[in-house]
Design a protein around this motif. Structure first.
Motif, PDB file in Angstrom:
ATOM      1  N   GLY A 176     -43.698  13.985 -26.812  1.00 46.07           N
ATOM      2  CA  GLY A 176     -44.286  14.417 -28.098  1.00 46.07           C
ATOM      3  C   GLY A 176     -45.713  14.906 -27.918  1.00 46.07           C
ATOM      4  N   LEU A 177     -46.480  14.169 -27.093  1.00 46.01           N
ATOM      5  CA  LEU A 177     -47.861  14.582 -26.841  1.00 46.01           C
ATOM      6  C   LEU A 177     -47.906  15.908 -26.100  1.00 46.01           C
ATOM      7  N   THR A 178     -46.955  16.090 -25.176  1.00 47.11           N
ATOM      8  CA  THR A 178     -46.924  17.365 -24.439  1.00 47.11           C
ATOM      9  C   THR A 178     -46.636  18.525 -25.381  1.00 47.11           C
ATOM     10  N   LYS A 179     -45.660  18.304 -26.250  1.00 43.68           N
ATOM     11  CA  LYS A 179     -45.335  19.359 -27.218  1.00 43.68           C
ATOM     12  C   LYS A 179     -46.519  19.628 -28.140  1.00 43.68           C
ATOM     13  N   GLU A 180     -47.172  18.547 -28.599  1.00 41.27           N
ATOM     14  CA  GLU A 180     -48.331  18.716 -29.483  1.00 41.27           C
ATOM     15  C   GLU A 180     -49.455  19.424 -28.752  1.00 41.27           C
ATOM     16  N   TYR A 181     -49.627  19.084 -27.466  1.00 39.50           N
ATOM     17  CA  TYR A 181     -50.667  19.749 -26.659  1.00 39.50           C
ATOM     18  C   TYR A 181     -50.348  21.227 -26.492  1.00 39.50           C
ATOM     19  N   ASP A 182     -49.079  21.519 -26.226  1.00 46.01           N
ATOM     20  CA  ASP A 182     -48.690  22.932 -26.101  1.00 46.01           C
ATOM     21  C   ASP A 182     -48.917  23.676 -27.405  1.00 46.01           C
ATOM     22  N   ARG A 183     -48.575  23.020 -28.507  1.00 42.73           N
ATOM     23  CA  ARG A 183     -48.767  23.669 -29.818  1.00 42.73           C
ATOM     24  C   ARG A 183     -50.246  23.913 -30.077  1.00 42.73           C
ATOM     25  N   LEU A 184     -51.062  22.902 -29.803  1.00 47.21           N
ATOM     26  CA  LEU A 184     -52.500  23.064 -30.018  1.00 47.21           C
ATOM     27  C   LEU A 184     -53.078  24.119 -29.087  1.00 47.21           C
ATOM     28  N   LEU A 185     -52.567  24.146 -27.847  1.00 49.59           N
ATOM     29  CA  LEU A 185     -53.048  25.143 -26.904  1.00 49.59           C
ATOM     30  C   LEU A 185     -52.678  26.547 -27.373  1.00 49.59           C
ATOM     31  N   THR A 186     -51.486  26.665 -27.940  1.00 52.05           N
ATOM     32  CA  THR A 186     -51.056  27.973 -28.460  1.00 52.05           C
ATOM     33  C   THR A 186     -51.946  28.397 -29.624  1.00 52.05           C
ATOM     34  N   LYS A 187     -52.215  27.457 -30.534  1.00 54.38           N
ATOM     35  CA  LYS A 187     -53.099  27.762 -31.665  1.00 54.38           C
ATOM     36  C   LYS A 187     -54.489  28.102 -31.173  1.00 54.38           C
ATOM     37  N   HIS A 188     -54.944  27.382 -30.151  1.00 53.97           N
ATOM     38  CA  HIS A 188     -56.274  27.664 -29.620  1.00 53.97           C
ATOM     39  C   HIS A 188     -56.332  29.072 -29.050  1.00 53.97           C
ATOM     40  N   ASN A 189     -55.284  29.442 -28.350  1.00 54.85           N
ATOM     41  CA  ASN A 189     -55.251  30.792 -27.800  1.00 54.85           C
ATOM     42  C   ASN A 189     -55.217  31.836 -28.911  1.00 54.85           C
ATOM     43  N   GLU A 190     -54.447  31.527 -29.946  1.00 52.69           N
ATOM     44  CA  GLU A 190     -54.374  32.464 -31.072  1.00 52.69           C
ATOM     45  C   GLU A 190     -55.737  32.603 -31.744  1.00 52.69           C
ATOM     46  N   LEU A 191     -56.390  31.440 -31.915  1.00 51.40           N
ATOM     47  CA  LEU A 191     -57.709  31.490 -32.550  1.00 51.40           C
ATOM     48  C   LEU A 191     -58.692  32.258 -31.685  1.00 51.40           C
ATOM     49  N   GLN A 192     -58.615  32.047 -30.392  1.00 53.73           N
ATOM     50  CA  GLN A 192     -59.508  32.792 -29.511  1.00 53.73           C
ATOM     51  C   GLN A 192     -59.226  34.298 -29.599  1.00 53.73           C
ATOM     52  N   ASN A 193     -57.947  34.618 -29.653  1.00 50.94           N
ATOM     53  CA  ASN A 193     -57.596  36.035 -29.763  1.00 50.94           C
ATOM     54  C   ASN A 193     -58.103  36.615 -31.064  1.00 50.94           C
ATOM     55  N   LEU A 194     -57.941  35.857 -32.153  1.00 52.58           N
ATOM     56  CA  LEU A 194     -58.421  36.323 -33.447  1.00 52.58           C
ATOM     57  C   LEU A 194     -59.936  36.465 -33.424  1.00 52.58           C
ATOM     58  N   GLN A 195     -60.597  35.512 -32.844  1.00 48.17           N
ATOM     59  CA  GLN A 195     -62.055  35.566 -32.789  1.00 48.17           C
ATOM     60  C   GLN A 195     -62.502  36.741 -31.939  1.00 48.17           C
ATOM     61  N   ALA A 196     -61.782  36.967 -30.849  1.00 49.05           N
ATOM     62  CA  ALA A 196     -62.149  38.102 -29.993  1.00 49.05           C
ATOM     63  C   ALA A 196     -61.909  39.427 -30.728  1.00 49.05           C
ATOM     64  N   GLY A 197     -60.851  39.533 -31.525  1.00 46.34           N
ATOM     65  CA  GLY A 197     -60.573  40.753 -32.274  1.00 46.34           C
ATOM     66  C   GLY A 197     -61.623  40.985 -33.345  1.00 46.34           C
ATOM     67  N   ALA A 198     -62.094  39.933 -34.004  1.00 47.72           N
ATOM     68  CA  ALA A 198     -63.114  40.063 -35.039  1.00 47.72           C
ATOM     69  C   ALA A 198     -64.434  40.500 -34.431  1.00 47.72           C
ATOM     70  N   GLY A 199     -64.772  40.058 -33.292  1.00 53.08           N
ATOM     71  CA  GLY A 199     -66.017  40.448 -32.631  1.00 53.08           C
ATOM     72  C   GLY A 199     -65.983  41.915 -32.243  1.00 53.08           C
ATOM     73  N   ASP A 200     -64.864  42.394 -31.816  1.00 56.58           N
ATOM     74  CA  ASP A 200     -64.747  43.791 -31.431  1.00 56.58           C
ATOM     75  C   ASP A 200     -64.930  44.681 -32.642  1.00 56.58           C
ATOM     76  N   LYS A 201     -64.404  44.246 -33.765  1.00 59.99           N
ATOM     77  CA  LYS A 201     -64.553  45.036 -34.981  1.00 59.99           C
ATOM     78  C   LYS A 201     -66.008  45.105 -35.400  1.00 59.99           C
ATOM     79  N   LYS A 202     -66.742  44.022 -35.306  1.00 63.87           N
ATOM     80  CA  LYS A 202     -68.141  44.034 -35.698  1.00 63.87           C
ATOM     81  C   LYS A 202     -68.950  44.974 -34.811  1.00 63.87           C
ATOM     82  N   GLU A 203     -68.650  44.997 -33.571  1.00 62.51           N
ATOM     83  CA  GLU A 203     -69.380  45.869 -32.667  1.00 62.51           C
ATOM     84  C   GLU A 203     -69.111  47.335 -32.981  1.00 62.51           C
ATOM     85  N   GLN A 204     -67.966  47.657 -33.425  1.00 64.68           N
ATOM     86  CA  GLN A 204     -67.668  49.036 -33.780  1.00 64.68           C
ATOM     87  C   GLN A 204     -68.404  49.415 -35.060  1.00 64.68           C
TER      88      GLN A 204
END
Length: 263
Positions: A235-263
């Motif tokens: 269960g912890l492994t699955k929760e860790y994978d889920r959190l890691l996936t969300k973290h990656n998504e958030l990082q991707n979203l944050q990276a996309g928002a930064g690119d837009k501001k620079e433009q």
């Protein structure tokens, strides 16, 4: 009145004296030797019959080395002496029969001493008969006495050895009996110890069974805990994978928002 009796007594005494004198002074050499042999036999038999000399001592005396020299000639000499004594006995018997049947009644009137001389010869023949007969008899008796003494000595030694063997066998039997009793006692003690050991082993087995049951219960509990921990880890492994996936998504979203501001 008493004259015939005195005359008869005179003739008897005279005849006895003549026969005694003749037997003392006219005994031939062979009968002298036989008489001496008879006296020696009587002395030897009396010595052999002495009660304070045991058969063992006589046997030890008979086993001396000096007798080994005469051993090869003993039987030959024994039977030779028997033959000589039988011949002398037969000769004396012939003389007794010869002078017993003689009846010099007619010649006694011519020679008054002939009757006394005849009775003197008869007396000598009877004396020789008794000497030779008793010599032969005592010779056989002496041989038998010596043989019996040897047999008694051997029987005594054998009886002593058998008694010693019986005593040793009795002691061995007592020892074996004592060993048997000790062995029985040891077997009883061993059986008791075995019974006690079986009881101890049974108690130990029961204790081990209880410990085994306790260990099995502990293993079951441990397995259950391990399974629970495995499920929790999954269960912890699955929760860790889920959190890691969300973290990656958030990082991707944050990276996309930064690119837009620079433009």
């Amino acid at each position: 009145m008493f004259r015939p009796g005195l005359v008869l007594f005179y003739h008897i005494c005279r005849r006895y004296c003549l026969s005694t004198v003749d037997s003392q002074h006219k005994m031939t050499l062979q009968w002298t030797v036989v008489a001496i042999f008879l006296y020696v036999e009587i002395a030897v038999i009396l010595i052999l019959c002495l009660p304070f000399i045991s058969a063992k001592r006589w046997r030890s005396l008979f086993n001396l080395s000096i007798w080994n020299w005469f051993a090869p000639y003993w039987n030959r000499g024994f039977f030779t002496m028997i033959l000589i004594l039988i011949i002398l006995f037969c000769d004396a018997l012939r003389e007794v029969r010869k002078y017993s049947n003689a009846e010099p009644m007619g010649e006694a009137k011519l020679n008054p001493n002939l009757f006394d001389h005849l009775h003197m010869k008869l007396f000598r023949a009877q004396r020789n008969l008794y000497i030779s007969g008793f010599s032969l008899f005592l010779w056989l008796v002496m041989r038998r006495v010596v043989t019996l003494i040897n047999h008694v000595a051997v029987a005594t030694v054998t009886g002593t050895s058998l008694q010693t063997q019986a005593e040793s066998a009795n002691q061995a039997a007592k020892k074996y009996q004592e060993d048997n009793l000790l062995l029985k006692q040891a077997l009883l003690d061993e059986e008791k110890n075995t019974t006690a050991g079986k009881r101890l082993l049974r108690k130990e087995a029961e204790k081990l069974m209880e410990e085994l049951k306790t260990a099995e219960d502990a293993v079951r509990k441990s397995n259950a805990e391990v399974e629970a921990m495995k499920r929790q880890a999954n269960g912890l492994t699955k929760e860790y994978d889920r959190l890691l996936t969300k973290h990656n998504e958030l990082q991707n979203l944050q990276a996309g928002a930064g690119d837009k501001k620079e433009q």
